[in-house]
Write a protein that holds these residues in place. Structure first.
Motif, PDB file in Angstrom:
ATOM      1  N   MET A   1     -81.007  56.906 -11.179  1.00  0.00           N
ATOM      2  CA  MET A   1     -79.588  56.799 -10.922  1.00  0.00           C
ATOM      3  C   MET A   1     -78.829  57.111 -12.201  1.00  0.00           C
ATOM      4  SD  MET A   1     -77.488  53.895  -9.111  1.00  0.00           S
ATOM      5  CE  MET A   1     -75.867  54.408  -8.730  1.00  0.00           C
ATOM      6  N   THR A  42     -79.300  66.831 -10.860  1.00  0.00           N
ATOM      7  CA  THR A  42     -80.486  67.024 -10.025  1.00  0.00           C
ATOM      8  C   THR A  42     -81.528  65.918 -10.180  1.00  0.00           C
ATOM      9  OG1 THR A  42     -80.088  69.404 -10.061  1.00  0.00           O
ATOM     10  CG2 THR A  42     -82.283  68.688  -9.401  1.00  0.00           C
ATOM     11  N   TYR A  44     -81.237  62.835 -10.445  1.00  0.00           N
ATOM     12  CA  TYR A  44     -80.775  61.525 -10.001  1.00  0.00           C
ATOM     13  C   TYR A  44     -80.649  61.455  -8.479  1.00  0.00           C
ATOM     14  CZ  TYR A  44     -79.584  61.582 -14.919  1.00  0.00           C
ATOM     15  OH  TYR A  44     -79.636  61.711 -16.282  1.00  0.00           O
ATOM     16  N   ASP A  45     -80.993  60.287  -7.936  1.00  0.00           N
ATOM     17  CA  ASP A  45     -80.881  60.063  -6.500  1.00  0.00           C
ATOM     18  C   ASP A  45     -79.494  59.585  -6.090  1.00  0.00           C
ATOM     19  OD1 ASP A  45     -83.586  60.708  -6.066  1.00  0.00           O
ATOM     20  OD2 ASP A  45     -84.184  58.672  -6.591  1.00  0.00           O
ATOM     21  N   ALA A  46     -78.746  59.027  -7.025  1.00  0.00           N
ATOM     22  CA  ALA A  46     -77.402  58.513  -6.762  1.00  0.00           C
ATOM     23  C   ALA A  46     -76.613  58.543  -8.061  1.00  0.00           C
ATOM     24  CB  ALA A  46     -77.476  57.091  -6.216  1.00  0.00           C
ATOM     25  N   GLU A  72     -74.030  69.556  -6.152  1.00  0.00           N
ATOM     26  CA  GLU A  72     -75.148  68.614  -6.217  1.00  0.00           C
ATOM     27  C   GLU A  72     -74.708  67.186  -5.889  1.00  0.00           C
ATOM     28  OE1 GLU A  72     -78.484  69.038  -6.510  1.00  0.00           O
ATOM     29  OE2 GLU A  72     -77.924  71.125  -6.216  1.00  0.00           O
ATOM     30  N   LYS A  75     -74.786  66.111  -2.245  1.00  0.00           N
ATOM     31  CA  LYS A  75     -76.095  65.891  -1.623  1.00  0.00           C
ATOM     32  C   LYS A  75     -76.641  64.488  -1.852  1.00  0.00           C
ATOM     33  CE  LYS A  75     -77.363  70.699  -2.453  1.00  0.00           C
ATOM     34  NZ  LYS A  75     -78.280  71.564  -3.215  1.00  0.00           N
ATOM     35  N   ARG A  76     -75.907  63.638  -2.516  1.00  0.00           N
ATOM     36  CA  ARG A  76     -76.425  62.303  -2.847  1.00  0.00           C
ATOM     37  C   ARG A  76     -75.321  61.263  -2.739  1.00  0.00           C
ATOM     38  NH1 ARG A  76     -77.571  65.912  -6.178  1.00  0.00           N
ATOM     39  NH2 ARG A  76     -79.739  65.426  -6.589  1.00  0.00           N
ATOM     40  N   PRO A  77     -75.699  59.982  -2.664  1.00  0.00           N
ATOM     41  CA  PRO A  77     -74.676  58.930  -2.633  1.00  0.00           C
ATOM     42  C   PRO A  77     -73.919  58.864  -3.964  1.00  0.00           C
ATOM     43  CG  PRO A  77     -76.858  58.046  -2.079  1.00  0.00           C
ATOM     44  CD  PRO A  77     -77.050  59.452  -2.545  1.00  0.00           C
ATOM     45  N   VAL A  78     -72.598  58.753  -3.860  1.00  0.00           N
ATOM     46  CA  VAL A  78     -71.736  58.730  -5.045  1.00  0.00           C
ATOM     47  C   VAL A  78     -70.711  57.607  -4.894  1.00  0.00           C
ATOM     48  CG1 VAL A  78     -70.053  60.038  -6.418  1.00  0.00           C
ATOM     49  CG2 VAL A  78     -72.002  61.232  -5.391  1.00  0.00           C
ATOM     50  N   LEU A 158     -78.303  50.701  -2.377  1.00  0.00           N
ATOM     51  CA  LEU A 158     -79.391  51.560  -2.819  1.00  0.00           C
ATOM     52  C   LEU A 158     -80.771  50.934  -2.632  1.00  0.00           C
ATOM     53  CD1 LEU A 158     -77.698  52.972  -6.006  1.00  0.00           C
ATOM     54  CD2 LEU A 158     -78.218  54.210  -3.894  1.00  0.00           C
ATOM     55  N   THR A 161     -82.155  51.052   1.195  1.00  0.00           N
ATOM     56  CA  THR A 161     -82.627  52.316   1.795  1.00  0.00           C
ATOM     57  C   THR A 161     -83.979  52.732   1.292  1.00  0.00           C
ATOM     58  OG1 THR A 161     -81.434  53.569   0.089  1.00  0.00           O
ATOM     59  CG2 THR A 161     -80.314  53.194   2.214  1.00  0.00           C
TER      60      THR A 161
END
Length: 161
Positions: A1, A42, A44-46, A72, A75-78, A158, A161
């Protein structure tokens, strides 16, 4: 993250570090970096993006970060946070995001935005900061309890999930 931020005098950076500390305590792997130094999201998942508010606008480094990494980030939680009011208004009511932040939130489907109180103390850089301090309107209005509670909410999403 990733927890990233735009700051001029370090107040927003301290908020970002507090957020990152809570996320780490909840078992997440977190990097906290100034927005201007992030070359890619890239890995990082969030992402949490914070920006200090200056004359009704997010710090330029936060704005540029979001613009540069928009594909980018989408494509992920922000999550977004703002810091800046130099009074007690954030403890009295929710302060909505400024227009530019609201627009970015819509484009990226940002999960949540919160505004925290700011901090402006002696030694702050900038002509406007000096004028504010000379007028007696500086001070530290950050509520680290509220910051930690918000970060715990992010961590809960986070880790579920």
């Amino acid at each position: 993250m990733l927890v990233t931020y735009g700051t001029t005098n370090g107040s927003t950076a301290r908020i970002a570090e507090a957020v990152a500390d809570v996320l780490r305590k909840d078992g997440l792997t977190v990097e906290s970096l100034p927005a201007r130094s992030v070359t890619s999201v890239t890995p990082y998942d969030a992402v949490v993006v914070g920006g200090g508010l200056y004359a009704g606008r997010w710090h330029k480094d936060a704005r540029r970060f979001v613009r540069r990494h928009r594909p980018e980030l989408a494509k992920r939680p922000v999550w977004f946070f703002s810091s800046g009011p130099l009074d007690a208004t954030v403890s009295e009511r929710d302060i909505p995001p400024v227009r530019g932040v609201r627009r970015a939130m819509t484009r990226l489907e940002v999960r949540e935005h919160v505004t925290f109180g700011g901090c402006l103390q002696e030694g702050a850089k900038g002509r406007v900061a000096g004028m504010i301090l000379r007028s007696g309107k500086g001070g530290d209005f950050r509520d680290f309890g509220a910051i930690e509670t918000w970060a715990e909410g992010v961590a809960d999403v986070l880790t579920r999930t």
